[in-house]
Design a protein around this motif. Structure first.
Motif, short mmCIF file in Angstrom:
data_model
loop_
_atom_site.label_atom_id
_atom_site.label_comp_id
_atom_site.label_asym_id
_atom_site.label_seq_id
_atom_site.Cartn_x
_atom_site.Cartn_y
_atom_site.Cartn_z
N UNK A 214 -27.95 13.71 3.28
CA UNK A 214 -26.73 13.33 2.25
C UNK A 214 -25.65 13.43 3.31
N UNK A 215 -24.51 12.59 3.01
CA UNK A 215 -23.32 12.59 3.84
C UNK A 215 -22.63 14.01 3.84
N UNK A 216 -22.71 14.29 2.53
CA UNK A 216 -21.91 15.73 2.38
C UNK A 216 -22.44 16.98 3.03
N UNK B 257 -31.49 20.37 5.95
CA UNK B 257 -31.36 19.84 4.67
C UNK B 257 -31.35 21.09 3.61
N UNK B 258 -30.54 22.09 3.92
CA UNK B 258 -30.31 23.07 3.16
C UNK B 258 -28.88 23.40 2.46
N UNK B 259 -28.93 23.83 1.36
CA UNK B 259 -27.42 24.24 0.71
C UNK B 259 -27.11 25.74 1.00
N UNK B 260 -26.13 25.31 1.79
CA UNK B 260 -25.66 26.60 2.44
C UNK B 260 -24.62 27.42 1.42
N UNK B 261 -24.67 28.76 1.55
CA UNK B 261 -23.71 29.43 0.68
C UNK B 261 -22.39 29.03 0.60
N UNK C 153 -18.27 6.81 -2.14
CA UNK C 153 -18.97 5.82 -1.88
C UNK C 153 -19.75 5.55 -0.74
N UNK C 154 -21.04 4.82 -0.78
CA UNK C 154 -22.19 5.25 0.38
C UNK C 154 -21.58 4.45 1.66
N UNK C 155 -20.69 3.33 1.13
CA UNK C 155 -20.28 2.40 2.48
C UNK C 155 -19.46 3.37 3.25
N UNK C 156 -18.69 4.20 2.59
CA UNK C 156 -17.75 5.04 3.41
C UNK C 156 -18.36 6.34 4.05
N UNK C 157 -19.21 6.85 3.49
CA UNK C 157 -19.98 7.93 3.81
C UNK C 157 -21.70 7.86 3.83
N UNK C 158 -22.38 7.21 4.88
CA UNK C 158 -23.85 6.97 4.52
C UNK C 158 -24.50 8.00 4.74
#
Length: 544
Positions: free
Chosen positions: A200-202, A227-231, A213-218
């Protein structure tokens, strides 16, 4: 502000690299590490980009470098780098020559800027034009190189430079793993086996959320280890809420004239409080440009719709006072304190949201971390001013009277005394806290909601009470932010606006107007029009 001669600026609408010409010519001897002055961009190095945003510049640079790597047959993956502005792509060390050849060829066709990233250097090297031979010194041994193509909007008010570039890191093999040449946000090594996955772009910039929007940040190709959610990640949604009124609307003027209630303070009756200078349009532009992680923008109005607004675009909605007031008898109201006391009743509003007056703006790219902690606490920004001592008196301003009322309620409940109002910075709020505070002080809350004009008994629920209630219950903490508060009724308004425009160094700013006379307004409007169009020249998707 960078001035770019119009005849020499070329459009940069498409980047289609050709095949690589092979390795870069032999590099000059590595210079002794020293602070390097970046070469100033020439007009030929800056490209016009319609609809330019920081996120757009970042993605265009990444896409151009990725295309060059693909043209050279080089495999790569995206790294969770330490910068939110740029992107980092990783390649194997063995592909260095092919990478440098592709960059050399591509940046020969379309001149850009290059910097060498040397972890051992005393000072980081600044970017140089790719046409400058010095830009290519040290590329054979660098931990990474960063490429960018400077961009400007059609009016040449903005320049998106090297900070939005794309770095290419050279990762070394250690057995079956690839090892990073410098630190990133997650790991020093990844498995070299198996295919890339989409991330994911985030994950690659805190300027992006799952609602951008995906076209701004694919989504980008990466390795599973990233692919981990960091603290320190913020994954919860954040909305924005505005209150807005068009004081020039005849229907609204008629409602105001017919409303019953006494105005106790000259500031409350000032027509300047209700003038629409089109600030809302530019404040929304500031979110589009500099806070693209916002999920939904809610504009709360008295059955008014800004004439420029498109309501058919996802991500923005107009909310009538009638939809949020618990007691319809409280309407119509012309008291911002009254309206603010009901904002947390907006249907579908996220738990975490920012409340903006329409004269508040985001001044440069900011992340949600500026307003919330990763654990969800809100950040608030105490003023250097102090709330006057003693009870409410007739000479108090509406702001001071409300703060004194807030202070009395909080002292009775928590045994603590608040001493500072808040700066005019977007207020970071939690919906559950506002609901809880309303239940804790029902009579004072209802009295504020029922005040058609500002009254001595008002609370300032969003700009003070709700924030301190959150702090005293462990859900908010104090913070600081680079910001500017500018009162429009100052004699040197033109100079102050120009300094703000030239610097672009503030995370947020407020252009407040409470005391302007009719004679002031016309001259101020001309200055504001020029300033706002220069600071926020790119229309948002929500404009007709």
């Amino acid at each position: 502000m960078t001035i770019i001669p119009e005849p020499t600026v070329r459009p940069f609408t498409e980047f289609v690299p050709g095949p690589s010409r092979g390795p870069v010519a032999a590099a000059a001897p590595r210079p002794r590490p020293q602070p390097a002055a970046p070469s100033a961009p020439t007009a030929d190095d800056i490209y016009v980009e319609p609809g330019l945003t920081p996120l757009g510049a970042r993605e265009a640079n990444r896409s151009a470098v990725a295309d060059l790597l693909r043209s050279a047959g080089v495999s790569f993956f995206t790294v969770r780098g330490t910068s939110d502005h740029g992107t980092v792509l990783a390649v194997a060390e063995e592909d260095r020559e092919a990478v440098l050849g592709a960059l050399f060829h591509g940046m020969g066709q379309y001149p850009g800027h290059l910097s060498v990233i040397d972890e051992q250097a005393v000072a980081p090297a600044g970017p140089r034009s790719s046409r400058d031979p010095r830009a290519w010194r040290g590329v054979r041994t660098a931990a990474a190189v960063q490429a960018s193509w400077y961009r400007t909007d059609a009016g040449r008010h903005l320049v998106m430079g090297h900070e939005y570039g794309c770095a290419v890191e050279f990762w070394a093999w250690r057995g079956t793993h690839l090892v990073a040449p410098r630190a990133n946000r997650v790991t020093w090594a990844v498995s070299g086996e198996g295919p890339n996955v989409l991330g994911a772009a985030r994950l690659f910039s805190r300027l992006v959320s799952d609602h951008t929007p995906e076209h701004e940040a694919p989504a980008l190709p990466t390795r599973p280890e990233f692919l981990v959610d960091c603290v320190e990640d913020i994954a919860f949604p954040v909305d924005a809420v505005y209150t807005w009124v068009d004081g020039n609307d005849p229907a609204w003027q008629q409602r105001k004239a017919a409303a019953k209630g006494e105005v106790y303070h000259a500031e409350s009756a000032s027509d300047a409080r209700f003038i629409s200078r089109d600030e809302l349009r530019y404040s929304v532009r500031s979110l589009h440009m500099f806070a693209p992680w916002i999920r939904t923008i809610h504009i709360v109005t008295d059955d008014q719709v800004p004439p420029w607004l498109r309501e058919d675009v996802p991500g923005i909605q107009v909310v009538s006072h009638r939809e949020i007031f618990r007691d319809a008898a409280d309407l119509p109201t012309f008291n911002s304190h009254s309206i603010e006391s009901q904002l947390h009743h907006i249907e579908g509003l996220s738990e975490h949201f920012l409340y903006f007056n329409d004269d508040m703006f985001i001044g440069r790219p900011v992340t949600p971390h500026a307003f919330f902690t990763p654990s969800g606490k809100a950040r608030y920004f105490p003023s250097r001013n102090r709330i006057p001592q003693g009870p409410v008196v007739d000479t108090d301003t509406p702001v001071d009277a409300a703060c004194k009322n807030n202070r009395l309620l909080l002292r009775e409940r928590f045994g603590r005394v608040i001493t500072q109002p808040m700066e005019h910075i977007p207020y970071a709020l939690r919906r559950s806290v506002m609901e809880e505070a309303e239940q804790a002080f029902p009579q004072a809350w209802e009295r504020t909601a029922a005040s058609r004009f500002r009254a001595m008994t008002d609370l300032s629920t969003t700009s003070s009470l709700g924030l301190y209630y959150a702090a005293l219950t462990g859900r908010a903490q104090p913070a600081t932010m680079p910001f500017t508060y500018l009162q429009l009724a100052v004699p040197d308004l033109a100079d102050r606006l120009q300094r703000l425009l030239d610097g672009r160094s503030q995370d947020s700013f407020c252009l407040n107007d409470a005391f302007s006379t009719p004679e002031d307004i016309e001259a101020q409007q001309e200055l504001l029009d020029g300033f706002l169009n220069a600071y926020f020249p790119v229309p948002s998707p929500y404009e007709r």
